[in-house]
Design a protein around this motif. Sequence first.
Motif, PDB file in Angstrom:
ATOM      1  N   LEU A  52      75.424  -3.460  35.116  1.00 14.05           N
ATOM      2  CA  LEU A  52      74.613  -3.850  35.955  1.00 14.05           C
ATOM      3  C   LEU A  52      75.535  -3.882  37.215  1.00 14.05           C
ATOM      4  O   LEU A  52      75.203  -3.777  38.735  1.00 14.05           O
ATOM      5  CB  LEU A  52      74.050  -4.891  36.092  1.00 14.05           C
ATOM      6  CG  LEU A  52      72.765  -5.190  35.184  1.00 14.05           C
ATOM      7  CD1 LEU A  52      72.070  -6.325  34.862  1.00 14.05           C
ATOM      8  CD2 LEU A  52      71.680  -3.829  35.431  1.00 14.05           C
ATOM      9  N   SER A  68      74.283  -8.332  42.232  1.00 14.35           N
ATOM     10  CA  SER A  68      73.511  -8.328  43.540  1.00 14.35           C
ATOM     11  C   SER A  68      72.258  -8.384  43.186  1.00 14.35           C
ATOM     12  O   SER A  68      71.688  -7.788  42.118  1.00 14.35           O
ATOM     13  CB  SER A  68      73.857  -7.809  44.843  1.00 14.35           C
ATOM     14  OG  SER A  68      73.637  -6.323  44.375  1.00 14.35           O
ATOM     15  N   SER A  69      71.149  -8.911  43.881  1.00 10.66           N
ATOM     16  CA  SER A  69      69.782  -8.683  43.823  1.00 10.66           C
ATOM     17  C   SER A  69      69.450  -7.097  43.707  1.00 10.66           C
ATOM     18  O   SER A  69      68.582  -6.577  42.935  1.00 10.66           O
ATOM     19  CB  SER A  69      68.871  -9.071  44.491  1.00 10.66           C
ATOM     20  OG  SER A  69      69.097  -8.974  46.006  1.00 10.66           O
ATOM     21  N   THR A  70      70.101  -6.081  44.658  1.00  9.35           N
ATOM     22  CA  THR A  70      70.033  -4.798  44.293  1.00  9.35           C
ATOM     23  C   THR A  70      70.422  -4.151  43.316  1.00  9.35           C
ATOM     24  O   THR A  70      69.925  -2.890  42.969  1.00  9.35           O
ATOM     25  CB  THR A  70      70.573  -4.117  45.784  1.00  9.35           C
ATOM     26  OG1 THR A  70      72.063  -4.281  45.479  1.00  9.35           O
ATOM     27  CG2 THR A  70      69.857  -4.596  47.039  1.00  9.35           C
ATOM     28  N   GLU A  71      71.409  -4.907  42.531  1.00  5.05           N
ATOM     29  CA  GLU A  71      72.009  -4.250  40.980  1.00  5.05           C
ATOM     30  C   GLU A  71      70.991  -4.808  40.105  1.00  5.05           C
ATOM     31  O   GLU A  71      70.884  -4.072  38.728  1.00  5.05           O
ATOM     32  CB  GLU A  71      73.376  -4.607  41.074  1.00  5.05           C
ATOM     33  CG  GLU A  71      74.115  -4.067  42.021  1.00  5.05           C
ATOM     34  CD  GLU A  71      75.539  -4.665  41.753  1.00  5.05           C
ATOM     35  OE1 GLU A  71      76.812  -3.893  41.842  1.00  5.05           O
ATOM     36  OE2 GLU A  71      75.884  -6.048  41.856  1.00  5.05           O
ATOM     37  N   ALA A  72      70.214  -5.679  40.337  1.00  4.19           N
ATOM     38  CA  ALA A  72      69.470  -6.358  39.080  1.00  4.19           C
ATOM     39  C   ALA A  72      68.193  -5.639  38.689  1.00  4.19           C
ATOM     40  O   ALA A  72      67.647  -4.896  39.652  1.00  4.19           O
ATOM     41  CB  ALA A  72      68.954  -7.711  39.327  1.00  4.19           C
ATOM     42  N   ILE A  73      67.934  -5.608  37.549  1.00  7.83           N
ATOM     43  CA  ILE A  73      66.852  -4.670  37.017  1.00  7.83           C
ATOM     44  C   ILE A  73      65.960  -5.331  36.098  1.00  7.83           C
ATOM     45  O   ILE A  73      66.391  -6.622  35.453  1.00  7.83           O
ATOM     46  CB  ILE A  73      66.971  -3.263  36.549  1.00  7.83           C
ATOM     47  CG1 ILE A  73      67.857  -3.562  34.988  1.00  7.83           C
ATOM     48  CG2 ILE A  73      67.854  -2.377  37.315  1.00  7.83           C
ATOM     49  CD1 ILE A  73      68.015  -2.413  34.235  1.00  7.83           C
ATOM     50  N   ALA A  82      66.195  -9.029  37.380  1.00  7.37           N
ATOM     51  CA  ALA A  82      65.796  -9.119  38.775  1.00  7.37           C
ATOM     52  C   ALA A  82      64.256  -9.902  38.926  1.00  7.37           C
ATOM     53  O   ALA A  82      64.207 -10.866  39.861  1.00  7.37           O
ATOM     54  CB  ALA A  82      65.175  -7.653  39.298  1.00  7.37           C
ATOM     55  N   GLU A  83      63.420 -10.162  37.896  1.00  8.97           N
ATOM     56  CA  GLU A  83      62.277 -11.084  38.045  1.00  8.97           C
ATOM     57  C   GLU A  83      62.734 -12.213  38.248  1.00  8.97           C
ATOM     58  O   GLU A  83      61.815 -13.221  38.493  1.00  8.97           O
ATOM     59  CB  GLU A  83      61.161 -10.651  36.799  1.00  8.97           C
ATOM     60  CG  GLU A  83      60.782  -9.375  36.916  1.00  8.97           C
ATOM     61  CD  GLU A  83      60.007  -8.843  35.390  1.00  8.97           C
ATOM     62  OE1 GLU A  83      60.176  -9.750  34.585  1.00  8.97           O
ATOM     63  OE2 GLU A  83      59.881  -7.794  35.386  1.00  8.97           O
ATOM     64  N   PHE A 135      65.876 -13.542  39.153  1.00 12.13           N
ATOM     65  CA  PHE A 135      67.052 -13.647  39.973  1.00 12.13           C
ATOM     66  C   PHE A 135      67.370 -14.911  40.469  1.00 12.13           C
ATOM     67  O   PHE A 135      68.445 -15.524  40.228  1.00 12.13           O
ATOM     68  CB  PHE A 135      67.281 -12.517  40.909  1.00 12.13           C
ATOM     69  CG  PHE A 135      68.427 -12.196  41.624  1.00 12.13           C
ATOM     70  CD1 PHE A 135      69.441 -11.547  40.642  1.00 12.13           C
ATOM     71  CD2 PHE A 135      69.075 -12.991  42.565  1.00 12.13           C
ATOM     72  CE1 PHE A 135      70.601 -11.393  41.544  1.00 12.13           C
ATOM     73  CE2 PHE A 135      70.102 -12.878  43.130  1.00 12.13           C
ATOM     74  CZ  PHE A 135      71.279 -11.852  42.541  1.00 12.13           C
ATOM     75  N   SER A 155      73.398 -15.627  46.192  1.00  7.16           N
ATOM     76  CA  SER A 155      72.744 -14.585  46.290  1.00  7.16           C
ATOM     77  C   SER A 155      73.378 -13.242  45.376  1.00  7.16           C
ATOM     78  O   SER A 155      73.362 -12.228  45.619  1.00  7.16           O
ATOM     79  CB  SER A 155      72.619 -13.959  47.752  1.00  7.16           C
ATOM     80  OG  SER A 155      71.910 -14.888  48.402  1.00  7.16           O
ATOM     81  N   SER A 156      73.933 -13.927  44.411  1.00  8.58           N
ATOM     82  CA  SER A 156      74.752 -12.948  43.418  1.00  8.58           C
ATOM     83  C   SER A 156      74.918 -13.660  42.128  1.00  8.58           C
ATOM     84  O   SER A 156      74.903 -14.949  42.040  1.00  8.58           O
ATOM     85  CB  SER A 156      75.973 -12.469  43.838  1.00  8.58           C
ATOM     86  OG  SER A 156      76.818 -13.464  43.807  1.00  8.58           O
TER      87      SER A 156
END
Length: 76
Positions: free
Chosen positions: A32, A41-46, A50-51, A53, A62-63
């Motif tokens: 990730l 980061s939230s943009t790297e999370a899946i 992500a759900e 985070f 924020s990371s």
Amino acid sequence: MSTSNVSDAATLLSSLSSNSTVQQVASLFSLLDTNNDEAISSTEAIGSVAENFNVLDSDNNSSLNLTELQGILSLL
């Protein structure tokens, strides 16, 4: 993030359970962390990362670091 990494990360994430090892979470972290800054980061999370985070981001910076990502195991 390459399509291969997304696929590998999604497969690993879906296979995680409360019995998963820290090593499996570390592998997920590496997949990730696409910019190799030792944080997700939230943009790297899946997926469930992500759900959840904001729950996992215990220091609210924020990371996610590896220790924070390991918290995913208690949510499974």
